[in-house]
Design an enzyme around this catalytic site. Structure first.
Site, PDB file in Angstrom:
ATOM      1  N   LYS A 175     -14.856  17.351 -15.767  1.00 24.65           N
ATOM      2  CA  LYS A 175     -15.344  17.181 -17.491  1.00 24.65           C
ATOM      3  C   LYS A 175     -15.365  19.288 -17.608  1.00 24.65           C
ATOM      4  O   LYS A 175     -14.890  19.693 -16.410  1.00 24.65           O
ATOM      5  CB  LYS A 175     -16.864  17.661 -16.240  1.00 24.65           C
ATOM      6  CG  LYS A 175     -17.288  16.164 -16.451  1.00 24.65           C
ATOM      7  CD  LYS A 175     -18.463  15.357 -15.620  1.00 24.65           C
ATOM      8  CE  LYS A 175     -18.584  16.129 -13.429  1.00 24.65           C
ATOM      9  NZ  LYS A 175     -19.492  16.372 -13.637  1.00 24.65           N
ATOM     10  N   THR A 207     -29.553  24.492 -17.005  1.00 19.52           N
ATOM     11  CA  THR A 207     -28.251  22.829 -16.613  1.00 19.52           C
ATOM     12  C   THR A 207     -27.824  21.932 -15.282  1.00 19.52           C
ATOM     13  O   THR A 207     -27.074  21.764 -14.876  1.00 19.52           O
ATOM     14  CB  THR A 207     -26.588  24.008 -16.992  1.00 19.52           C
ATOM     15  OG1 THR A 207     -26.060  24.933 -15.676  1.00 19.52           O
ATOM     16  CG2 THR A 207     -25.597  23.868 -18.030  1.00 19.52           C
ATOM     17  N   GLY A 209     -28.186  19.168 -12.640  1.00 23.30           N
ATOM     18  CA  GLY A 209     -27.808  17.831 -12.782  1.00 23.30           C
ATOM     19  C   GLY A 209     -27.098  17.771 -14.392  1.00 23.30           C
ATOM     20  O   GLY A 209     -27.580  15.828 -14.516  1.00 23.30           O
ATOM     21  N   THR A 210     -26.662  18.258 -14.819  1.00 26.80           N
ATOM     22  CA  THR A 210     -25.799  17.493 -15.864  1.00 26.80           C
ATOM     23  C   THR A 210     -24.843  16.875 -15.660  1.00 26.80           C
ATOM     24  O   THR A 210     -25.003  15.857 -16.091  1.00 26.80           O
ATOM     25  CB  THR A 210     -24.593  18.603 -17.166  1.00 26.80           C
ATOM     26  OG1 THR A 210     -24.687  19.862 -15.381  1.00 26.80           O
ATOM     27  CG2 THR A 210     -25.577  19.854 -17.533  1.00 26.80           C
ATOM     28  N   GLY A 211     -23.635  16.901 -14.422  1.00 27.55           N
ATOM     29  CA  GLY A 211     -23.293  16.306 -13.295  1.00 27.55           C
ATOM     30  C   GLY A 211     -23.455  14.324 -13.336  1.00 27.55           C
ATOM     31  O   GLY A 211     -23.442  13.683 -14.004  1.00 27.55           O
ATOM     32  N   CYS A 212     -24.241  14.632 -12.495  1.00 30.42           N
ATOM     33  CA  CYS A 212     -25.562  13.488 -12.642  1.00 30.42           C
ATOM     34  C   CYS A 212     -25.844  12.524 -13.675  1.00 30.42           C
ATOM     35  O   CYS A 212     -25.591  11.222 -13.713  1.00 30.42           O
ATOM     36  CB  CYS A 212     -26.866  13.810 -11.917  1.00 30.42           C
ATOM     37  SG  CYS A 212     -26.696  14.783  -9.963  1.00 30.42           S
TER      38      CYS A 212
HETATM   39  N1  LIG Z   1     -23.118  25.073 -21.769  1.00 30.72           N
HETATM   40  C1  LIG Z   1     -22.703  23.451 -21.833  1.00 30.72           C
HETATM   41  N2  LIG Z   1     -22.523  23.211 -23.218  1.00 30.72           N
HETATM   42  C2  LIG Z   1     -22.257  22.271 -23.007  1.00 30.72           C
HETATM   43  N3  LIG Z   1     -21.827  20.884 -22.413  1.00 30.72           N
HETATM   44  C3  LIG Z   1     -21.906  21.634 -21.417  1.00 30.72           C
HETATM   45  C4  LIG Z   1     -22.471  22.405 -21.200  1.00 30.72           C
HETATM   46  N4  LIG Z   1     -22.346  22.476 -19.250  1.00 30.72           N
HETATM   47  C5  LIG Z   1     -21.779  21.325 -19.181  1.00 30.72           C
HETATM   48  N5  LIG Z   1     -21.952  20.321 -19.815  1.00 30.72           N
HETATM   49  C6  LIG Z   1     -21.351  19.641 -19.960  1.00 30.72           C
HETATM   50  O1  LIG Z   1     -22.257  18.380 -19.682  1.00 30.72           O
HETATM   51  C7  LIG Z   1     -21.597  17.684 -18.518  1.00 30.72           C
HETATM   52  C8  LIG Z   1     -21.454  17.816 -17.542  1.00 30.72           C
HETATM   53  O2  LIG Z   1     -20.930  18.431 -16.809  1.00 30.72           O
HETATM   54  P1  LIG Z   1     -20.694  20.018 -16.331  1.00 30.72           P
HETATM   55  O3  LIG Z   1     -21.515  20.521 -16.046  1.00 30.72           O
HETATM   56  O4  LIG Z   1     -19.224  20.230 -15.933  1.00 30.72           O
HETATM   57  O5  LIG Z   1     -20.722  18.887 -14.532  1.00 30.72           O
HETATM   58  P2  LIG Z   1     -21.393  19.443 -13.018  1.00 30.72           P
HETATM   59  O6  LIG Z   1     -22.654  18.782 -12.691  1.00 30.72           O
HETATM   60  O7  LIG Z   1     -21.047  17.936 -11.827  1.00 30.72           O
HETATM   61  O8  LIG Z   1     -20.756  20.655 -12.752  1.00 30.72           O
HETATM   62  C9  LIG Z   1     -19.786  17.368 -19.380  1.00 30.72           C
HETATM   63  O9  LIG Z   1     -19.776  16.663 -20.559  1.00 30.72           O
HETATM   64  C10 LIG Z   1     -19.980  19.246 -19.633  1.00 30.72           C
HETATM   65  O10 LIG Z   1     -18.804  19.028 -20.667  1.00 30.72           O
HETATM   66  C1  LIG Z   2     -29.636  15.635  -4.567  1.00 29.39           C
HETATM   67  C2  LIG Z   2     -28.427  16.296  -5.710  1.00 29.39           C
HETATM   68  N1  LIG Z   2     -27.188  15.761  -5.446  1.00 29.39           N
HETATM   69  C3  LIG Z   2     -27.180  15.829  -7.002  1.00 29.39           C
HETATM   70  C4  LIG Z   2     -26.969  16.986  -7.140  1.00 29.39           C
HETATM   71  C5  LIG Z   2     -25.165  18.194  -8.244  1.00 29.39           C
HETATM   72  O1  LIG Z   2     -25.593  17.728  -9.158  1.00 29.39           O
HETATM   73  P1  LIG Z   2     -25.045  17.825 -10.595  1.00 29.39           P
HETATM   74  O2  LIG Z   2     -25.601  17.008 -11.491  1.00 29.39           O
HETATM   75  O3  LIG Z   2     -23.447  18.273  -9.957  1.00 29.39           O
HETATM   76  O4  LIG Z   2     -25.475  19.431 -10.889  1.00 29.39           O
HETATM   77  P2  LIG Z   2     -25.853  20.346 -10.624  1.00 29.39           P
HETATM   78  O5  LIG Z   2     -27.292  20.295  -9.353  1.00 29.39           O
HETATM   79  O6  LIG Z   2     -24.488  21.067  -9.867  1.00 29.39           O
HETATM   80  O7  LIG Z   2     -26.350  21.783 -11.741  1.00 29.39           O
HETATM   81  C6  LIG Z   2     -27.643  18.221  -6.643  1.00 29.39           C
HETATM   82  N2  LIG Z   2     -27.969  19.383  -7.568  1.00 29.39           N
HETATM   83  N3  LIG Z   2     -28.406  17.072  -5.885  1.00 29.39           N
END
Ligand SMILES: Nc1ncnc2c1ncn2[C@@H]1O[C@H](COP(=O)(O)OP(=O)(O)O)[C@@H](O)[C@H]1O
Ligand SMILES: Cc1ncc(COP(=O)(O)OP(=O)(O)O)c(N)n1
Length: 271
Positions: A175, A207, A209-212
């Site tokens: 990602k 942002t 929880g974007t990954g979840c």
């Molecule tokens: N600022 C942003 N603008 C647009 N898309 C984003 C942004 N931040 C994250 N994303 C998208 O959200 C999804 C989760 O990515 P990411 O944030 O890298 O995951 P995680 O929450 O696990 O760190 C991906 O599709 C990423 O491209």
């Molecule tokens: C309970 C719990 N699970 C997963 C996460 C991490 O979530 P993620 O979507 O990677 O986003 P961020 O928290 O890294 O922004 C969490 N925080 N809590």
């Protein structure tokens, strides 16, 4: 058509933006029946994680058994796994019930900086869970931990994606949220070819929880029987709308807006 059913095996986020809560909200928004196996309870808000309470191996096993043996599972995802003990219990259940397709979000650290997976479990994940993945969805730091390399160029990320598939996953999407640039590009390698899913990078601190949310949306579409590429295309549109229209909650990294697409989506496929 029967109701698509999806299971999330993940941690609870009291703040509601990530973890089990984000997954179930996303399943619901995508018209999929959501079920859960809680691996840990976190006391968490938009600023910090103030407590982690791991569930017992038995509790996790029984939750998965209960739904697999009765309701059935069309697709599943894992999120926060917390420890090697829980990881082994999850892998055992996935194999026993032939849970497929399985999306693995290799959650290691929350955006607040708090660790959500024991350090020693990070390497075990490669051996125990990764080979069960139809898709693994690391963010950039997680892909660096999995490969042991700094991935600061596109070429290095492509090599890393090949390496992760060689470790046993069917496909990987690295990602782009943590990569700098004007667009948020997610790089998929499906074992044969590369695909880039691109969206404008949105300037927001909300942002959490974007990954979840992204991996849950992919899982929901897979539960409907969609092909991987189509599932990711829909999930990318869904997460982009969720980030584009923040709810402005909390003083830190606020949650994404899981119902944004209902009000704002232009993307045809989200309807
Ligand atoms: N600022 C942003 N603008 C647009 N898309 C984003 C942004 N931040 C994250 N994303 C998208 O959200 C999804 C989760 O990515 P990411 O944030 O890298 O995951 P995680 O929450 O696990 O760190 C991906 O599709 C990423 O491209
Ligand atoms: C309970 C719990 N699970 C997963 C996460 C991490 O979530 P993620 O979507 O990677 O986003 P961020 O928290 O890294 O922004 C969490 N925080 N809590």
């Amino acid at each position: 058509m029967s109701t698509p059913r999806a299971l999330t095996i993940a941690g609870s986020d009291s703040g509601g933006g990530a973890g089990i809560q984000a997954d179930l909200k996303t399943f619901q928004e995508r018209d999929v029946f959501g079920m859960s196996a809680v691996t840990a309870i976190t006391a968490q808000n938009t600023q910090e994680v103030t407590g982690i309470y791991e569930c017992s191996e038995e509790a996790v096993t029984r939750q998965i058994e209960a739904v697999a043996s009765d309701i059935g599972i069309d697709a599943a995802k894992t999120g926060m796994i917390a420890s090697i003990t829980i990881m082994k219990a999850v892998a055992q259940q996935v194999e026993k019930h032939r849970i497929h397709p399985l999306v693995i979000d290799p959650v290691m650290v929350a955006k607040s900086g708090d660790s959500l997976l024991e350090k020693e479990a990070r390497q075990a994940l490669k051996r125990i869970l990764l080979p069960l993945a139809h898709l693994i969805t690391p963010n950039l730091p997680e892909a660096e931990v999995l490969t042991g390399k700094m991935l600061d160029t596109d070429e290095k990320r492509r090599d890393a994606a090949r390496h992760i598939v060689d470790m046993g996953a069917d496909a990987v999407i690295i990602k782009g949220g943590h990569v700098t640039g004007d667009s948020a590009d997610d790089l998929l390698f499906d074992g044969e070819s590369f695909h880039v899913f691109s969206a404008p990078r949105l300037n927001t601190r909300h942002t959490h929880g974007t990954g979840c949310t992204f991996s849950a949306a992919i899982t929901a579409e897979l539960a409907k029987g969609r092909e991987l590429l189509k599932a990711i295309q829909i999930a990318k549109a869904y997460i982009t709308e969720a980030i584009r229209h923040p709810l402005n909650l909390g003083r830190g990294h606020g949650p994404t807006n899981h119902f944004a697409y209902r009000h704002f989506a232009q993307a045809e496929e989200l309807r």
